[in-house]
Design a protein around this motif. Sequence first.
Motif, mmCIF file in Angstrom:
data_model
loop_
_atom_site.group_PDB
_atom_site.id
_atom_site.type_symbol
_atom_site.label_atom_id
_atom_site.label_comp_id
_atom_site.label_asym_id
_atom_site.label_seq_id
_atom_site.Cartn_x
_atom_site.Cartn_y
_atom_site.Cartn_z
ATOM 1 N N ASN A 96 0.646 -1.362 0.132
ATOM 2 C CA ASN A 96 0.100 -0.057 0.091
ATOM 3 C C ASN A 96 1.051 1.240 -0.253
ATOM 4 O OD1 ASN A 96 -2.750 -2.161 0.153
ATOM 5 N ND2 ASN A 96 -2.561 -1.436 2.351
ATOM 6 N N ARG A 97 1.732 1.442 0.612
ATOM 7 C CA ARG A 97 2.878 2.112 0.862
ATOM 8 C C ARG A 97 2.957 2.861 -0.239
ATOM 9 N NH1 ARG A 97 5.451 7.063 3.303
ATOM 10 N NH2 ARG A 97 7.576 6.820 2.859
ATOM 11 N N PHE A 98 4.203 1.453 -1.170
ATOM 12 C CA PHE A 98 4.585 2.011 -2.643
ATOM 13 C C PHE A 98 3.552 2.485 -3.827
ATOM 14 C CE2 PHE A 98 7.996 0.487 -0.367
ATOM 15 C CZ PHE A 98 9.192 1.458 -1.037
ATOM 16 N N GLU A 99 1.876 1.710 -3.211
ATOM 17 C CA GLU A 99 1.138 1.824 -4.170
ATOM 18 C C GLU A 99 0.654 3.630 -4.220
ATOM 19 O OE1 GLU A 99 -3.523 0.324 -5.315
ATOM 20 O OE2 GLU A 99 -1.869 -0.953 -3.891
ATOM 21 N N GLU A 100 0.808 3.886 -2.919
ATOM 22 C CA GLU A 100 0.579 5.692 -2.863
ATOM 23 C C GLU A 100 1.677 6.446 -3.483
ATOM 24 O OE1 GLU A 100 0.431 5.762 1.038
ATOM 25 O OE2 GLU A 100 -1.546 4.902 1.301
ATOM 26 N N ILE A 101 2.714 5.854 -3.630
ATOM 27 C CA ILE A 101 4.246 6.645 -4.239
ATOM 28 C C ILE A 101 3.679 6.704 -5.809
ATOM 29 C CG2 ILE A 101 6.011 6.535 -4.738
ATOM 30 C CD1 ILE A 101 6.995 5.952 -2.306
ATOM 31 N N ASP A 103 0.604 6.199 -6.977
ATOM 32 C CA ASP A 103 -0.754 6.923 -7.853
ATOM 33 C C ASP A 103 -0.372 8.289 -8.101
ATOM 34 O OD1 ASP A 103 -2.735 4.462 -8.479
ATOM 35 O OD2 ASP A 103 -2.977 4.309 -6.199
ATOM 36 N N SER A 104 0.703 8.651 -6.996
ATOM 37 C CA SER A 104 1.190 10.115 -7.133
ATOM 38 C C SER A 104 1.631 10.427 -8.772
ATOM 39 C CB SER A 104 2.076 10.431 -6.308
ATOM 40 O OG SER A 104 2.903 9.617 -5.512
ATOM 41 N N LEU A 105 2.242 9.705 -8.555
ATOM 42 C CA LEU A 105 3.314 9.614 -10.879
ATOM 43 C C LEU A 105 2.711 8.903 -11.252
ATOM 44 C CD1 LEU A 105 6.617 8.456 -8.417
ATOM 45 C CD2 LEU A 105 5.764 10.878 -9.156
ATOM 46 N N ASN A 106 1.010 8.609 -11.301
ATOM 47 C CA ASN A 106 0.705 7.854 -12.161
ATOM 48 C C ASN A 106 1.216 6.838 -13.027
ATOM 49 O OD1 ASN A 106 -1.013 10.223 -12.070
ATOM 50 N ND2 ASN A 106 0.439 11.699 -13.203
ATOM 51 N N ALA A 107 1.459 5.875 -12.247
ATOM 52 C CA ALA A 107 2.313 5.344 -12.535
ATOM 53 C C ALA A 107 0.746 3.796 -13.039
ATOM 54 C CB ALA A 107 2.996 3.965 -11.395
ATOM 55 N N ASN A 108 1.343 2.538 -13.686
ATOM 56 C CA ASN A 108 0.382 1.933 -14.378
ATOM 57 C C ASN A 108 1.337 0.210 -13.043
ATOM 58 O OD1 ASN A 108 -0.747 -0.091 -15.179
ATOM 59 N ND2 ASN A 108 0.812 -0.656 -16.835
ATOM 60 N N ILE A 109 -0.211 0.401 -12.400
ATOM 61 C CA ILE A 109 0.268 -0.096 -11.206
ATOM 62 C C ILE A 109 -0.497 -1.743 -11.211
ATOM 63 C CG2 ILE A 109 0.297 -0.592 -8.879
ATOM 64 C CD1 ILE A 109 0.259 2.386 -8.836
ATOM 65 N N TYR A 110 0.267 -2.674 -11.025
ATOM 66 C CA TYR A 110 -0.864 -4.284 -10.912
ATOM 67 C C TYR A 110 0.178 -5.827 -10.228
ATOM 68 C CZ TYR A 110 2.338 -4.802 -15.024
ATOM 69 O OH TYR A 110 3.415 -4.724 -15.423
ATOM 70 N N GLY A 111 -0.390 -6.455 -9.704
ATOM 71 C CA GLY A 111 0.083 -6.968 -9.130
ATOM 72 C C GLY A 111 -1.146 -8.176 -8.209
ATOM 73 N N ASP A 112 -0.087 -8.802 -7.473
ATOM 74 C CA ASP A 112 -1.173 -10.436 -6.891
ATOM 75 C C ASP A 112 -2.398 -9.427 -5.668
ATOM 76 O OD1 ASP A 112 0.430 -10.487 -4.670
ATOM 77 O OD2 ASP A 112 1.215 -12.467 -5.356
ATOM 78 N N GLN A 116 3.353 -9.109 -3.896
ATOM 79 C CA GLN A 116 3.336 -8.696 -4.971
ATOM 80 C C GLN A 116 2.979 -7.843 -5.683
ATOM 81 O OE1 GLN A 116 6.560 -11.348 -6.505
ATOM 82 N NE2 GLN A 116 7.194 -9.164 -7.361
ATOM 83 N N LEU A 117 4.190 -6.347 -6.240
ATOM 84 C CA LEU A 117 3.473 -5.378 -6.968
ATOM 85 C C LEU A 117 4.612 -5.108 -8.019
ATOM 86 C CD1 LEU A 117 1.180 -2.784 -6.297
ATOM 87 C CD2 LEU A 117 3.224 -1.459 -5.540
ATOM 88 N N TYR A 118 3.942 -4.939 -9.187
ATOM 89 C CA TYR A 118 5.048 -4.063 -10.259
ATOM 90 C C TYR A 118 4.221 -2.689 -10.673
ATOM 91 C CZ TYR A 118 5.550 -9.271 -11.266
ATOM 92 O OH TYR A 118 6.243 -10.089 -10.793
ATOM 93 N N MET A 119 4.968 -1.876 -10.774
ATOM 94 C CA MET A 119 5.050 -0.643 -11.686
ATOM 95 C C MET A 119 5.474 -0.118 -12.380
ATOM 96 S SD MET A 119 4.538 1.894 -7.843
ATOM 97 C CE MET A 119 5.761 1.501 -7.475
ATOM 98 N N VAL A 120 4.897 0.419 -14.009
ATOM 99 C CA VAL A 120 5.825 0.977 -14.682
ATOM 100 C C VAL A 120 5.627 2.397 -15.050
ATOM 101 C CG1 VAL A 120 5.857 0.827 -17.162
ATOM 102 C CG2 VAL A 120 5.229 -1.071 -16.019
ATOM 103 N N LEU A 121 6.413 2.835 -15.212
ATOM 104 C CA LEU A 121 5.961 4.734 -14.901
ATOM 105 C C LEU A 121 7.538 5.663 -15.168
ATOM 106 C CD1 LEU A 121 7.275 6.589 -11.072
ATOM 107 C CD2 LEU A 121 7.004 3.788 -11.996
ATOM 108 N N GLN A 122 6.781 6.963 -15.613
ATOM 109 C CA GLN A 122 7.613 7.873 -16.743
ATOM 110 C C GLN A 122 8.105 8.690 -16.110
ATOM 111 O OE1 GLN A 122 8.631 7.255 -19.919
ATOM 112 N NE2 GLN A 122 9.670 8.851 -20.056
ATOM 113 N N VAL A 123 9.420 8.972 -15.304
ATOM 114 C CA VAL A 123 10.063 10.581 -14.648
ATOM 115 C C VAL A 123 10.511 11.132 -15.402
ATOM 116 C CG1 VAL A 123 10.877 10.748 -12.527
ATOM 117 C CG2 VAL A 123 9.318 9.023 -12.652
#
Length: 275
Positions: A96-101, A103-112, A116-123
């Motif tokens: 949840n902690r990293f999902e919040e981060i 979300d704030s960066l408009n990342a594509n977030i998915y996982g189980d 497990q959590l995966y994020m793809v983002l553009q910075v």
Amino acid sequence: MYLIRSNFKLTAMKKLLFVLVLLGSLIIVRSQDKELRNEHPILGSMPGFTLYDFDKRDFGAYSFCDVNGDDYIVEGQITYYYYECDDSTDPKNILNRFEEIGDSLNANIYGDGKNQLYMVLQVDHRRMYVDLFAEDFYYTLNIIERGELKSEIKAEDLVKDLEQIGKSVLYFNFKRNECELTSDCKEIIEMIVKALKSIPTRGLSIDAYTDNIGRRDDNLEVSRRRAENLYNELVKLGIDPQRMVYNGYGEENPIADNNTVMGRAFNNRIELVKK
């Protein structure tokens, strides 16, 4: 005499203890400072966790997972983090902690949703792929970063560059060793067509370059095919083929440092050169 010598020994021991305490404090401060330096500048760390292992490779290949659960290879700078805490915690709190981060960066977030959590983002000019695995007392982060540059030049500016400077440098963010123009390139290709139609007598050389990762001969061929694909796309959209030539120069004439992620991104480019 005995008392004086005892007092002297006691004073010396106090000084030694003071020095040891001071050295211990310095070691702790330096250790904390090193940990802060190693922390990722954007993702940071989970409060209450300590960084125990860290590894950074300037370039490598990593098997990442897409939203459908299929693996694919991502290349770039790879950084590994291993964090532990003294007390047990619910892995979902870490996710949840990293999902919040994310979300704030408009990342594509998915996982189980469990471990497990995966994020793809553009910075800025970097594409980041984040692979997070969490358990009740530790978590690991694998972060893959590749430089990506978006050409935001307008048609009139491209014309001005060609006429005044003699060339315009453009970025298509090709994947490694790939040459196909994707749908992401549609906007920039339409801009090139608009610019060239406004100067119908201007000849053009399409010159493609790569970074220095891989074999020199392979890079030369990849750059040639990239230039050819852009040439064919422009012809398809109405530009007279007699106006254009195309060349692949591979890793020749770098304009940035190939030892960095962003440097390689700058070197993977296509130059439109006035003829």
